[in-house]
Design a protein around this motif. Structure first.
Motif, PDB file in Angstrom:
ATOM      1  N   ILE B  63     -83.667 -15.083  15.887  1.00 41.45           N
ATOM      2  CA  ILE B  63     -82.742 -14.159  15.213  1.00 41.45           C
ATOM      3  C   ILE B  63     -81.471 -13.986  16.058  1.00 41.45           C
ATOM      4  CG2 ILE B  63     -82.425 -11.851  14.231  1.00 41.45           C
ATOM      5  CD1 ILE B  63     -85.323 -11.745  13.573  1.00 41.45           C
ATOM      6  N   GLN B  64     -81.640 -14.036  17.366  1.00 43.03           N
ATOM      7  CA  GLN B  64     -80.450 -13.967  18.242  1.00 43.03           C
ATOM      8  C   GLN B  64     -79.540 -15.163  17.982  1.00 43.03           C
ATOM      9  OE1 GLN B  64     -81.104 -13.448  22.406  1.00 43.03           O
ATOM     10  NE2 GLN B  64     -82.762 -11.991  22.103  1.00 43.03           N
ATOM     11  N   SER B  67     -77.862 -14.716  14.662  1.00 46.69           N
ATOM     12  CA  SER B  67     -76.775 -13.748  14.766  1.00 46.69           C
ATOM     13  C   SER B  67     -75.535 -14.392  15.413  1.00 46.69           C
ATOM     14  CB  SER B  67     -77.267 -12.565  15.599  1.00 46.69           C
ATOM     15  OG  SER B  67     -76.221 -11.720  15.889  1.00 46.69           O
ATOM     16  N   ARG B  91     -84.217  -7.824   8.733  1.00 49.06           N
ATOM     17  CA  ARG B  91     -83.474  -8.159   9.956  1.00 49.06           C
ATOM     18  C   ARG B  91     -82.786  -9.510   9.840  1.00 49.06           C
ATOM     19  NH1 ARG B  91     -86.183  -8.175  15.406  1.00 49.06           N
ATOM     20  NH2 ARG B  91     -84.045  -8.537  16.010  1.00 49.06           N
ATOM     21  N   THR B  94     -79.474  -9.875   7.722  1.00 48.88           N
ATOM     22  CA  THR B  94     -78.191  -9.463   8.306  1.00 48.88           C
ATOM     23  C   THR B  94     -77.482 -10.625   8.986  1.00 48.88           C
ATOM     24  OG1 THR B  94     -79.170  -8.820  10.394  1.00 48.88           O
ATOM     25  CG2 THR B  94     -79.007  -7.101   8.714  1.00 48.88           C
ATOM     26  N   THR B  95     -78.258 -11.670   9.338  1.00 46.61           N
ATOM     27  CA  THR B  95     -77.634 -12.807  10.035  1.00 46.61           C
ATOM     28  C   THR B  95     -77.171 -13.899   9.061  1.00 46.61           C
ATOM     29  OG1 THR B  95     -79.751 -13.917  10.350  1.00 46.61           O
ATOM     30  CG2 THR B  95     -79.076 -12.401  12.081  1.00 46.61           C
ATOM     31  N   SER B 201     -72.418  -6.685  16.242  1.00 47.60           N
ATOM     32  CA  SER B 201     -73.379  -7.525  15.535  1.00 47.60           C
ATOM     33  C   SER B 201     -74.578  -7.849  16.426  1.00 47.60           C
ATOM     34  CB  SER B 201     -72.673  -8.796  15.077  1.00 47.60           C
ATOM     35  OG  SER B 201     -73.596  -9.742  14.672  1.00 47.60           O
ATOM     36  N   LYS B 204     -76.805  -4.813  16.863  1.00 43.05           N
ATOM     37  CA  LYS B 204     -77.586  -4.516  15.651  1.00 43.05           C
ATOM     38  C   LYS B 204     -78.694  -5.528  15.433  1.00 43.05           C
ATOM     39  CE  LYS B 204     -74.082  -2.489  12.632  1.00 43.05           C
ATOM     40  NZ  LYS B 204     -73.216  -2.814  11.513  1.00 43.05           N
ATOM     41  N   ASN B 205     -78.407  -6.796  15.686  1.00 41.92           N
ATOM     42  CA  ASN B 205     -79.307  -7.845  15.190  1.00 41.92           C
ATOM     43  C   ASN B 205     -80.113  -8.577  16.243  1.00 41.92           C
ATOM     44  OD1 ASN B 205     -78.312  -7.425  12.579  1.00 41.92           O
ATOM     45  ND2 ASN B 205     -76.536  -8.680  13.073  1.00 41.92           N
ATOM     46  N   THR B 206     -79.909  -8.268  17.513  1.00 40.10           N
ATOM     47  CA  THR B 206     -80.668  -9.012  18.528  1.00 40.10           C
ATOM     48  C   THR B 206     -81.355  -8.044  19.486  1.00 40.10           C
ATOM     49  OG1 THR B 206     -78.994  -9.112  20.277  1.00 40.10           O
ATOM     50  CG2 THR B 206     -78.837 -10.770  18.524  1.00 40.10           C
ATOM     51  N   CYS B 245     -80.159   0.600  14.591  1.00 41.68           N
ATOM     52  CA  CYS B 245     -81.382  -0.187  14.497  1.00 41.68           C
ATOM     53  C   CYS B 245     -82.543   0.736  14.249  1.00 41.68           C
ATOM     54  CB  CYS B 245     -81.651  -0.979  15.763  1.00 41.68           C
ATOM     55  SG  CYS B 245     -80.428  -2.243  15.977  1.00 41.68           S
TER      56      CYS B 245
END
Lengths: 200, 246
Positions: B63-64, B67, B91, B94-95, B201, B204-206, B245
């Motif tokens: 996911i990182q 992102s 989750r 969002t990416t 970003s 939020k996402n990593t 988050c």
């Protein structure tokens, strides 16, 4: 009280999610092994038995996993006893042949990850298929030293196991991939082949 | 010329299987097992599509990477995973991946997803080219466009105004005046905004630590990054993460 119930439900949900994830990954591994078999032209002595044995390995691992964690409400531990598993699984393999001898040395306390144990059992299935193709007796020995598991195997008809790789060279890819995934390595000695891998 | 596909997967059995499938279907394939290898391969292998396992090293590293790709490149990527729970799906959405492949998968699932992603990429590229042709003439001059591209490529490092001036080919004062006129903010403000958007970003996402994000964005100290972030969003990075988050 309500908070506790909510917390328990949340944990239960997490455990179920993880179980579903694990279940799908294990199915993927089984499928991948079959597809790699085709892609690498791996010719098993008995295709059907190999697939059945893998399914039984999976069943034995999860039976054990379930029994080990039965008293723990929401266990996050994914480790199980290698000794308990091997006793059960080798017994299962021995139910269709008398040509497997084994010894487990000092591994009663060793716990390893379910995924690693599955890989080890699939490796054992490969070795057993080599045994069948040689129409031979297989000797197994499993011990642990310096935070590593040593899985030794030998065939009575092979005089020098240093040449084991060459003997099965064209059939070795799946074997190699599983050993790499275990972060293990082979050591070819005259009397046996040793696979060692770290206990993580 | 074969289409290049990067497979980021740490399970050797799965990656080998995917590679075999893609080789048989005429793709050029590279395999990576980690975040670092994937980032390196973006430059060296130059993939046109990425297949990305979510749970690399059991740390959701996938996911990182997703992102990073979403904020830094237009490279399409498809997640491959056994996760189908709602939280993980939210989750990963969002990416903005172009696809999602659930394990266990078949050859046809992989190929269909890839073909669809490549078709959509080509269609959107055609649109972008058409729009860009119209826009290019009207929006930015070529020197400013070069400077913006330089910023975009080097957003992970310290960007010096002197470098922007060099790529624009203009004199210092002319560049700064034209940049503000065309983009609407000064080069410094523009870079600052881009870095802070990327930081938001990532927060939020990593699962990257604040320190890692600071380092990724070219900040040499945690405190200078925190000060900049507070100035931008009114919250410290850790409070921002707590707020946005779960």
């Amino acid at each position: 009280m309500t908070n506790e119930i909510q917390e328990d439900q949340g944990e239960l949900r997490e455990v179920l999610d993880k179980t579903l994830h694990r279940f799908k990954n294990n199915l993927q591994t089984q499928l991948s092994l079959m597809n790699i078999q085709t892609a690498t032209k791996r010719e098993y002595f008995d295709d059907r038995k190999v697939i059945v044995d893998r399914i039984f390995a999976l069943t034995h691992v999860y039976d054990l996993f379930y029994r080990s964690n039965k008293d723990d409400t929401f266990s996050h531990d994914s480790k199980v006893s290698i000794q308990s598993f091997m006793l059960q699984f080798i017994q299962y393999l021995k139910s269709s042949t008398t040509k497997i001898d084994f010894e487990l040395i000092d591994i009663s306390e060793v716990l390893i990850d379910v995924d690693d144990l599955l890989l080890l059992s699939y490796i054992l299935v490969e070795v057993n298929d080599f045994r069948e193709s040689l129409d031979d007796t297989l000797s197994l020995e499993i011990d642990q030293k310096d935070n590593k598991v040593n899985f030794k195997f030998a065939f009575s008809s092979i005089q020098n196991h240093e040449k084991f790789h060459e003997l099965f060279k064209s059939q070795y890819k799946i074997f190699d991939l599983m050993v790499m995934q275990l972060k293990g390595k082979f050591d070819y000695r005259k009397k046996f082949v040793r696979l060692s891998f770290p206990i993580l | 010329m074969k289409t290049k596909i990067l497979v980021v997967e740490d399970d050797k059995l799965v990656s080998f299987e995917i590679k075999s499938i893609l080789d048989n279907n005429g793709f050029d394939v590279n395999i990576c097992e980690s975040y670092a290898c994937c980032i390196k391969n973006l430059d060296t292998f130059k993939p046109e599509l990425i297949l990305l396992d979510i749970d690399l090293s059991k740390k959701y590293e996938g996911i990182q990477i997703g992102s990073y790709l979403n904020s830094k490149s237009n490279l399409p990527f498809i997640y491959i995973t056994g996760y189908t729970d709602i939280e993980t799906l939210k989750r990963i959405q969002t990416t903005k991946p172009v696809g999602y492949l659930s394990k266990p998968f078949r050859e046809i699932d992989i190929i269909n997803n890839i073909e669809l992603a490549l078709y959509n990429k080509k269609a959107s590229l055609d649109n972008v080219i058409n729009e860009a042709e119209v826009e290019e003439e009207s929006k930015y001059s070529k020197p400013i466009k070069r400077a913006l591209e330089y910023i975009d490529t080097n957003i992970n490092q310290e960007i010096k105004t002197s470098e922007l001036i060099r790529v624009s080919g203009w004199s210092k004062f002319h560049f700064i005046r034209e940049f503000a006129k065309e983009v609407g903010v000064t080069p410094y403000q523009y870079i600052f905004e881009q870095k802070m958007n990327l930081a938001s970003s990532k927060l939020k996402n990593t699962y990257q630590t604040v320190k890692e994000i600071a380092f990724d964005l070219g900040y040499t100290s945690n405190s200078s990054f925190t000060n900049a972030f507070v100035k931008h969003s009114g919250l410290s990075p850790s409070n921002f993460r707590k707020k946005y988050c779960r």
